[in-house]
Design an enzyme around this catalytic site. Structure first.
Site, PDB file in Angstrom:
ATOM      1  N   GLY A  10       0.843  -1.190   0.000  1.00  0.00           N
ATOM      2  CA  GLY A  10       0.000   0.000   0.000  1.00  0.00           C
ATOM      3  C   GLY A  10       0.875   1.235   0.000  1.00  0.00           C
ATOM      4  N   SER A 128       0.989   7.198  14.450  1.00  0.00           N
ATOM      5  CA  SER A 128       0.471   8.564  14.543  1.00  0.00           C
ATOM      6  C   SER A 128       1.535   9.574  14.147  1.00  0.00           C
ATOM      7  CB  SER A 128      -0.009   8.868  15.968  1.00  0.00           C
ATOM      8  OG  SER A 128      -0.458  10.207  16.056  1.00  0.00           O
ATOM      9  N   ASN A 187      -6.384   8.992  19.321  1.00  0.00           N
ATOM     10  CA  ASN A 187      -7.163   9.833  18.413  1.00  0.00           C
ATOM     11  C   ASN A 187      -8.340  10.478  19.129  1.00  0.00           C
ATOM     12  OD1 ASN A 187      -5.355   8.766  16.578  1.00  0.00           O
ATOM     13  ND2 ASN A 187      -6.890   8.364  15.018  1.00  0.00           N
ATOM     14  N   LYS A 261     -13.097  10.888  10.768  1.00  0.00           N
ATOM     15  CA  LYS A 261     -12.935   9.585  10.127  1.00  0.00           C
ATOM     16  C   LYS A 261     -13.450   8.426  10.972  1.00  0.00           C
ATOM     17  CE  LYS A 261      -9.169  10.663   6.957  1.00  0.00           C
ATOM     18  NZ  LYS A 261      -7.805  10.307   6.498  1.00  0.00           N
TER      19      LYS A 261
END
Length: 471
Positions: A10, A128, A187, A261
């Site tokens: 990816g 992160s 998050n 998100k």
């Protein structure tokens, strides 16, 4: 060609950045993307002697040293399962798959259990720091088999950000889904931190009457003190940006709505399941939801117009806002770490809260000076059971809570939306309350549903025939 140290599957922004980070540190990286055109574009725009792209997944995997290490940087959800399904036939017992996306921790637990039956190690790796962090040093939260961690430790700890004491912002978190759970809570704290900062901005602008340029100066000064953090620093920069399509400040032409998100929402949902109050995180998620109701907000503003704001443009007001923001941040981080402590027990992860605070000190979005204090609070010989019981933070909150109360009261009186700060005060007051009203709620539940109640003076469950008292 020599065998490669690790494969990155990816090659969008985060995958590409991590691959380049690894390559910069001398690791040989096998790179693969489902669309070969993406791989070719990366090779063209970011050529690197330690990165080798492959057109076929099987060739990419075959190029790896054993035990093979494959890091997935694909979109969370079904795409992860699809890639895993392809990899299972290409890997052997003892090989390692690392999921560096924002996967839901329960999915990580499920995948780890399934792959373990095939003799494969699966790590959920929280990453992160955004693009810059991934490229030059993120905070990394790996969760999986503890013995297998030694196989991936050299790569992950080398590419991680380094704190001021030189220690890598990466440590083994715990079994199965622990790494992704910690990233989820990171998050969630990030949502609350950003909301608190935006509320301080509203107070300075609409109650204080400060311009964006003046607020930038204020934030730069704050960043030199106890509020020093990545978010405070970048926010100061934002206030100074000019729009290249008009004569206005860029901030003033950005639509007043914010997306999300889902990781903050996951934090809120999991906290409700576990029975832990993260009301500031929940309020911050709801604030983003409400921000998107632009048409309805415009209609409501006509019905319920703004009050003429007070003008409190003086140093004392700025200091009150600063103290309120600091108190709010303490409470937000306290909520997040309370959730981690509860999850550690529930899932038997044995989370080292002090080490988690330590790896948040650099690389990640919530990096802040006072994470050093949080680390110290949780690494003491007899750490407090909750951050608000730690002597340092108790003193800070005792000193700053009045400013938080003053700013919440002033903002509410002026009709300024400050959901995170308001919930911070409510959380503190519920946390310290001698009377919360829950005795009445117990009585109500017993009255209409015979749910029983507990007594202060004796143990057991009791029921009262309430209606009989009024017959």
């Amino acid at each position: 060609m020599k065998q490669q140290d690790i494969a990155v599957i990816g090659l969008a922004v985060m995958g590409r950045s991590l691959a380049l980070n690894m390559a910069d540190h001398g690791f040989a990286v096998a790179a693969y993307n489902r669309s070969y055109a993406v791989s070719e574009q990366m090779a063209k725009n970011h050529p690197h002697p330690h990165i080798h792209i492959y057109k076929e997944l099987k060739d990419c995997v075959a190029a790896l040293k054993k035990p093979r290490k494959v890091m997935l940087m694909v979109k969370a959800g079904k795409a992860v399962d699809m890639v895993i399904e392809q990899l299972v036939d290409l890997l052997e017992e003892g090989d390692i798959i690392l999921d560096g996306g924002n996967s839901f921790f329960e999915d990580t637990i499920r995948r780890e259990q399934a792959l373990r039956k095939n003799g494969l190690h699966y790590f959920g790796v929280g990453v992160s720091g955004g693009e810059e962090g991934a490229r030059f040093g993120p905070s990394i939260m790996p969760g999986g088999n503890k013995q297998a961690y030694d196989k991936i430790r050299p790569i992950l700890e080398t590419i991680a950000a380094k704190a001021s004491d030189g220690k890598p912002c990466c440590t083994y978190i715990g079994e199965n889904g622990a790494g992704h759970y910690v990233k989820m809570v990171h998050n969630g704290i990030e949502y609350a931190d950003m909301q608190l900062i935006s509320e301080a901005y509203l107070q300075l602008k609409y109650i204080g009457g400060y311009t964006n340029t003046e607020i930038a100066k204020i934030f730069k000064e704050w960043n030199a003190g106890e509020l020093e953090s990545f978010l405070i620093r970048i926010t100061a920069d934002i206030f100074l940006a000019s729009d290249d399509r008009s004569s206005q400040d860029l901030l003033d032409v950005i639509a007043d709505s914010a997306a999300q998100k889902g990781t903050g929402r996951w934090t809120s949902i999991e906290a409700l399941k576990q029975g832990v109050d993260v009301s500031m995180i929940t309020a911050s998620c709801n604030a983003r939801v409400m921000s998107n109701l632009l048409a309805q907000r415009h209609q409501a503003q006509i019905l319920y117009p703004d009050r003429k704001p007070l003008q409190r443009k003086n140093d004392a007001f700025v200091e009150t806002v600063r103290q309120a923001l600091y108190a709010g941040k303490i409470l937000a981080y306290a909520q997040g770490f309370a959730l981690l402590a509860h999850a550690s027990s529930q899932y038997d992860w044995q989370l080292a809260l002090g080490e988690i605070a330590a790896i948040f000190r650099a690389g990640c979005i919530i990096q802040a000076r006072f994470l050093n204090d949080i680390q110290q609070a949780f690494t003491k010989e007899n750490p407090a059971s909750h951050l608000l019981f730690d002597p340092f933070f108790a003193k800070q909150l005792q000193t700053h809570q009045q400013a938080l109360r003053d700013m919440v009261a002033m903002s509410i009186t002026q009709g300024l939306a400050i959901p995170a700060m308001a919930n911070a005060v409510s959380y503190l007051d519920m946390f310290r309350s001698s009377h919360s009203g829950a005795n009445l709620i117990q009585a109500q539940r017993d009255y209409f549903g015979a749910h029983t109640f507990e007594r202060c003076d004796m143990s057991g469950s009791f029921h009262h025939e309430w209606r009989r008292d009024h017959e």
